[in-house]
Design an enzyme around this catalytic site. Structure first.
Site, PDB file in Angstrom:
ATOM      1  CB  CYS A  90       5.461  -5.473  -2.550  1.00  0.00           C
ATOM      2  SG  CYS A  90       5.361  -4.356  -1.006  1.00  0.00           S
ATOM      3  CB  CYS A 190      11.621  -0.731  -5.059  1.00  0.00           C
ATOM      4  SG  CYS A 190      11.029  -1.712  -3.745  1.00  0.00           S
TER       5      CYS A 190
END
Length: 346
Positions: A90, A190
């Site tokens: 990410c 997440c």
């Protein structure tokens, strides 16, 4: 004098919220941005903080990029019996890739995040470097090694010089950021808020339970496993087998669908090869360089020497055998508190 503009990634947590406050107090023109990465992204708290301290807030839908670069990579790695770190991907592709591009589009001078790390000029290397933060227990430099060297002078980490998380929460309380001051740290992946990554893989990837043999290095069959993705290197419990001494997962044979186990001594290795190498110090000679290497975010660093295989691969030779080197995880190397670079363990 024109205020310097900074685009700050804001999740709605206390770290990025206090970062926004600190940057504004330092005289920056701050734009808070929340990246919508999945259905679980909630920009409400981030927007409330921005409204309260008087800065602009925007949201950007990056769900497509997040799925392409992070979720699909996560699934693909597990299908190959690798153990990925989605936060690193990410940061590589989105936060210091797509978000950096957005900062330039908005004519921002800097990009900032609430990571616990530091960027600063180092006269020894004649460039900006990435350093560990003062709070060793919270340091996140490990997950930032994929940043490009050429953007280091454009990246700000406002929390790098704080020694404790309590200081950050105190600043939030003193400035009436009550919605975020006591928010717990996010420790789950997440996009898997319930923490059940195995169910996520089964529901979202072409990964289904496929039993096979649990074997020793010499081929001795000890039992059956429930699917290779259910296990990770170094795992000791939960295999349903018994032996005269403790056994650990030490490898996978995908072609034979075998889970390979061994004793404690088999769990240690003196070398590792990494690929997807990124070096953050442009003129450094890394051949035979003695560095401290972290092979997992939470692991203590070990001393090793680096040897170049080619422009994308490095062999790491540890001074002492290293336990549970895990393919798919990153090895990040340091000189004192400076990140030299890193790569993904094969």
């Amino acid at each position: 004098m024109k205020k310097r503009r900074v685009l700050l990634g804001m999740s709605g947590g206390v770290d990025s919220s206090v970062s926004a406050l600190l940057l504004k107090n330092e005289g920056y023109e701050v734009i808070g941005v929340t990246l919508s990465l999945s259905n679980y992204t909630d920009a409400k708290d981030a927007k409330e903080v921005c409204d309260k301290i008087g800065i602009e807030h925007i949201s950007i839908d990056m769900q497509e990029s997040f799925k392409k670069y992070v979720i699909n990579n996560f699934i693909d790695c597990y299908s190959k019996a690798l153990t990925p770190n989605p936060c690193i991907e990410c940061n590589r592709k989105l936060k210091f890739g797509e978000m950096y591009k957005k900062a330039k589009e908005l004519n921002c001078d800097f990009l900032a995040t609430g990571h616990y790390a530091k960027t600063e000029y180092d006269s020894n290397y004649n460039q900006f470097v990435l350093r560990k933060c003062l709070n060793e227990n919270k340091d996140q430099s490990y997950v930032l090694y994929t940043m490009k060297e050429e953007i280091l002078d454009k990246v700000l980490f406002p929390l790098g010089n704080f020694k404790s998380k309590e200081e950050i929460r105190k600043i939030a309380k003193e400035n009436n950021l009550v919605n975020v001051a006591n928010k717990p740290d996010s420790e789950d992946i997440c996009f898997i808020p319930d923490g059940n990554y195995k169910r996520f893989l089964e529901n979202n990837g072409n990964i289904k339970p496929k039993p096979g043999n649990i074997v020793m290095n010499d081929g001795t069959i000890l039992g059956k496993h429930s699917g290779l993705y259910n296990y990770t290197i170094g795992q000791r419990k939960g295999m349903g087998i018994s032996y005269k001494e403790p056994l650990f997962v030490i490898g996978f044979n995908i072609n034979k669908n075998e889970l390979i186990v061994g004793t404690m001594k088999d769990a240690f290795k003196k070398e590792a090869i990494i690929n997807n190498v990124n070096i953050l110090i442009k003129d450094i000679n890394i051949e035979n360089l003695r560095v401290a290497v972290k092979t997992r975010y939470s692991k203590k660093a070990s001393f090793a020497r680096l040897n170049i295989i080619n422009e994308d691969k490095i062999k790491i030779n540890f001074e002492e055998p290293e336990k549970s080197l895990t393919p798919g995880q990153s090895a990040v190397f340091y000189l004192d508190d400076i990140v030299v670079g890193g790569g993904i363990i094969e």
